[in-house]
Structure formats: structure tokens, C-alpha cells
Design an enzyme around this catalytic site. Structure first.
Site, PDB file in Angstrom:
ATOM      1  N   CYS A 253       0.825  -1.212   0.000  1.00  0.00           N
ATOM      2  CA  CYS A 253       0.000   0.000   0.000  1.00  0.00           C
ATOM      3  C   CYS A 253       0.858   1.261   0.000  1.00  0.00           C
ATOM      4  O   CYS A 253       0.484   2.276  -0.594  1.00  0.00           O
ATOM      5  CB  CYS A 253      -0.938   0.000   1.192  1.00  0.00           C
ATOM      6  SG  CYS A 253      -0.108   0.016   2.802  1.00  0.00           S
ATOM      7  N   HIS A 382      -2.135   1.278   7.240  1.00  0.00           N
ATOM      8  CA  HIS A 382      -2.453   1.278   5.815  1.00  0.00           C
ATOM      9  C   HIS A 382      -2.198   2.666   5.245  1.00  0.00           C
ATOM     10  O   HIS A 382      -2.284   3.668   5.971  1.00  0.00           O
ATOM     11  CB  HIS A 382      -3.923   0.889   5.620  1.00  0.00           C
ATOM     12  CG  HIS A 382      -4.328   0.633   4.207  1.00  0.00           C
ATOM     13  ND1 HIS A 382      -3.577  -0.126   3.331  1.00  0.00           N
ATOM     14  CD2 HIS A 382      -5.426   1.047   3.499  1.00  0.00           C
ATOM     15  CE1 HIS A 382      -4.198  -0.175   2.163  1.00  0.00           C
ATOM     16  NE2 HIS A 382      -5.309   0.527   2.235  1.00  0.00           N
ATOM     17  N   ASN A 404      -8.615   4.118  -2.370  1.00  0.00           N
ATOM     18  CA  ASN A 404      -7.913   2.951  -1.843  1.00  0.00           C
ATOM     19  C   ASN A 404      -7.204   2.208  -2.975  1.00  0.00           C
ATOM     20  O   ASN A 404      -7.357   2.561  -4.154  1.00  0.00           O
ATOM     21  CB  ASN A 404      -8.913   2.022  -1.138  1.00  0.00           C
ATOM     22  CG  ASN A 404      -8.285   1.243  -0.011  1.00  0.00           C
ATOM     23  OD1 ASN A 404      -7.068   1.035   0.023  1.00  0.00           O
ATOM     24  ND2 ASN A 404      -9.095   0.798   0.928  1.00  0.00           N
TER      25      ASN A 404
END
Length: 440
Positions: A253, A382, A404
Site C-alpha cells: 500500500c 495502511h 484505496n
């Protein structure tokens, strides 16, 4: 003179003494004989109680086993009728597998006594496995996944609409809470870097940026940069946000967030559209750990120092490899800054789409649409791209717009609206730390 009741004859006294001794001996004998009898009666009584408890226990167990047997047979019969009547064209092998697996799980106490509901869950599980290419090493692993999926599926199915967001089934729906958090280890954000207001305002004063900023704010009026807050700003309106990406099974990520932010910087400031290589960061950023996790600060420094080739030249392959970059055009950033707290909104987001940290949770992973107000994780774990802020007329809530890297089938086509709380670092830590590219 003595009383007449006193025995004066010695022989008579001897007789009386013998009688008394015999009586005492008789009492002792009776007492001695009574003790074994008492013990025997006590033992028999205890044995009787034990036998009664044993028989009662056997009766209860027998009743339980018999009831369970009856319930299992009833479940089998109703499941068989349901499959025969409502799914007559189901392949025999699939039917047998389904029947065996569901009856086994019912017998083990994992399912309800509603075969129609359980077969509905089973079919959804099969579609889930096909969609996300799930392969199970053993039958036991498959059944464990089915039980976990069932729990998440029923939670989604039984929503009552009391919350301002909707949950859905996605790639995380067969994971336990422990497995989910294992995919998202704690991330350590960098410290803020100093930058004065004049420096930031001067770098934003270019025509392309101002044009895109007005579109992002959905206004035709000139914008006073000194009063710019970031409210009602959405960089998607000016096409300054590149496509939603999918990190798949890779814990990268940090790389996806960096690339998304850098691409947004070039779109918002120069109208230049790039699709840059996430794979290069995964392979070549020596201060990070590829698909096992990394650092935003290290990734930005790599882009500043070395630049990135295009995704076409070095595409994403869902794993980190030995660093080997083809000779091709590279795109770098002149500088970058780290912001904290409200400056994430007022300085970072107002400049361009920016990288931010979040504390994600299994509840957040279920998000499908609406304004998320659910439970967050306990630690930042994240990285995503913050692209805007807005207001929802239905729920009367302000929210953050987050892009995302979980693909377009997650959330609202890959995006999330995250409740704005105006408390601390805000919802899920979205205002804890951001990183943005800047001109020198």
C-alpha cells in the site's frame, strides 16, 4: 445406722457387680455390632445416589444424542428436498459435495437448522471462491473458510439500515480478524517537515493549478489561496486523480499510495497524465520491504532521487523481485513535505491528492458505500490517497474522500467516504500524517 437400700451382704454385692458388668459388656457389643451396619447402610446409600446420577447422566446424553440424530436427519431430508425441488439441474458431483459438506458442518454445530439459508450461503461462497481465485489445500481448510465467510455474509445480509454506510462481500470476507491484521502490520509515520506559508503559496501560483483547483472546488470564482481550507474540494472533478489500482495480495500500500499521489501532483499542477511503476518501488526501494510493508518517506525519497519508469515499462506482478529497471523515461518529483494534523487538509490536500495513513479494521474492510462511521483499527496500518472533502445531504455528515488500492470492486468503485469527526487526528487517523510532492 444405715439405710435399708444399702446391700451389706458381700455375696450379694458380687452378684450385682457381675450383672452390671454383663450389662455394660452387652451395650458395648451392641454398639460394636451397630457400627458396621451403619457403615454398610451409608455405603449402599452413596452407591444408590451414584447409580441414580449415572442413570440420569446416561439419560441426558442419550436424549441429547437422539435429539441431535433427529435434527441431523431432519436437516438432511429438508436439504435434499430443497436441492431436488429448487435446483434440479445441479451437477451430481457438486450436489453430493454440497450435501456432504453442509451436513457435516451442521452436525458439528456450525450451521442453523434452515437448509435454504445455508445453501444460499454455500452458493455465495462458491461464487466468492471463483471470483477471487481461492484454492484450498485441504477440505478442512475449505470448511474453515466457509464458516468464516458465513459469519461475514450473514452480517452483511442482516444489516438493518441503522448506519449511514452499507457493508458488502469482498476479498476479505473469508479472513478471520487475526488474519486480516496480519496483512496490515503497524506503520510508523515520519515527522513533519517545516515549510512556511509563503513558500507553499508561491509554488501554487500557476495557471494550470489554479484552473484545476477551481474545478476541484466546483466554482467559477477566483480562489483566495490564503483562505483556502480544503472543504468541498474534490480533485476528481478536475480529473487530477488517476485510476484506482489493485494491490492484490501484496502488502505494498505504501508504494501504491506514493505513486497515486505523485500522479495526482502532475495532473493537478501540469495537466500531465502518467501511469507510473509501482513495481519499481517494490523492487528497488532498499529501505522498504516490498510486499511485506514499507515507508512512505522512503518511497518519496526514491522518487525524488531516482524517478520512476512507467507502469507499461515495468508492470505490477503482485510480488517483489530483484531490482532491475529498464532503460526508459523516468518521472521524478522536485521535493516533498510531511504534514500533520489540520495541515493535512489545509496545505497537503489543497495542493494535490496526497498520501495519508489510516488505521483500518475488519469492519472498515467490509465497506461498500455511504459514509463510514464504523470501528477503525487501533494503530496506523495502511496508506491511501486523500483526494477530497465533502458533505452528504442524506446523512448530514461531512466526510473525507479516500482512494484505496483494493480494486474497483471494493467500496464506491475503489473509493471511500470516511466520516469527518473534527476530533484529534480525525476518523481512522486520516489527519495524522500526509505526504505531498512540491516544487522547489
Amino acid at each position: 445406722m444405715y439405710s435399708s437400700s444399702v446391700v451389706s451382704n458381700p455375696n450379694e454385692r458380687l452378684v450385682n457387680n457381675r450383672v452390671e458388668n454383663d450389662l455394660e459388656s452387652s451395650d458395648d457389643t451392641l454398639s460394636t455390632q451397630a457400627k458396621p451396619v451403619s457403615r454398610l447402610l451409608t455405603r449402599k446409600l452413596l452407591l444408590g445416589v451414584v447409580v441414580l446420577f449415572f442413570l440420569a447422566g446416561v439419560s441426558v446424553v442419550s436424549y441429547f444424542l437422539f435429539s441431535k440424530y433427529k435434527m441431523l436427519n431432519k436437516f438432511k431430508r429438508e436439504l435434499d428436498d430443497h436441492l431436488t425441488k429448487d435446483f434440479p439441474n445441479l451437477e451430481r458431483s457438486k450436489r453430493d459435495t454440497c450435501f456432504d459438506e453442509l451436513t457435516r458442518l451442521f452436525g458439528d454445530g456450525f450451521l442453523s437448522d434452515d437448509p435454504k439459508l445455508e445453501y444460499e450461503v454455500y452458493r455465495e461462497f462458491e461464487e466468492f471462491n471463483s471470483k477471487y481465485n481461492r484454492r484450498h489445500a485441504t477440505q478442512q481448510e475449505r470448511l474453515n473458510r466457509l464458516v468464516t465467510f458465513r459469519s461475514n455474509y450473514l452480517e452483511v445480509k442482516e444489516q438493518k439500515g441503522d448506519e449511514p454506510y452499507v457493508k458488502g462481500i469482498n476479498r476479505f470476507s473469508d479472513l478471520t480478524e487475526r488474519e486480516f491484521y496480519k496483512l496490515f502490520p503497524v506503520m510508523k509515520p515520519p515527522k513533519a517537515t517545516y515549510s512556511n506559508g509563503y513558500y507553499l503559496l508561491s509554488h501554487m501560483a500557476n495557471k494550470t493549478y489554479l484552473k484545476n483547483l477551481k474545478k476541484a472546488l466546483n466554482t467559477d470564482e477566483d480562489v483566495d489561496l490564503a483562505k483556502l481550507t480544503g472543504e468541498n474540494l474534490d480533485w476528481r472533478r478536475s480529473s487530477s486523480v488517476t485510476s484506482v489500482k489493485d494491490q492484490s495480495n501484496c502488502g505494498g500500500c505504501w508504494a501504491f499510495s506514493t505513486v497515486g499521489s505523485v500522479e495526482g501532483y502532475y495532473m493537478s499542477h501540469f495537466d500531465k497524465s502518467y501511469e507510473l511503476s509501482v513495481q519499481e518501488l517494490l523492487d528497488c526501494d532498499s529501505f522498504s520491504n516490498g510486499c511485506q510493508g514499507g515507508l512512505l518517506e522512503s518511497a518519496y525519497e526514491y522518487v525524488r532521487k531516482y524517478g520512476l519508469v512507467s507502469a507499461k515499462d515495468l508492470p505490477f506482478v503482485d510480488k517483489a523481485r530483484r531490482c532491475s529497471v529498464p532503460k526508459a523515461k523516468k518521472v521524478s518529483v522536485p521535493s516533498y513535505h510531511v504534514f500533520k494534523g489540520k495541515e493535512v487538509m489545509t496545505r497537503s490536500l489543497t495542493s494535490s491528492p496526497c498520501s495519508v495513513y489510516l488505521s483500518v479494521s475488519p469492519e472498515l474492510a467490509k465497506y461498500k458505500s455511504g459514509v463510514f462511521t464504523g470501528e477503525c483499527g487501533k494503530s496506523l496500518n495502511h496508506a491511501v490517497v486523500l483526494v477530497g472533502e465533502g458533505y452528504d445531504e442524506v446523512t448530514k455528515k461531512r466526510y473525507w474522500v479516500v482512494q484505496n488500492s483494493w480494486g474497483t470492486d471494493w467500496g464506491e468503485n475503489g473509493y471511500m467516504r470516511l466520516e469527518r469527526t473534527n476530533m484529534g487526528t480525525d476518523k481512522c487517523g486520516v489527519l495524522d500524517t500526509s505526504m505531498s510532492a512540491f516544487e522547489l
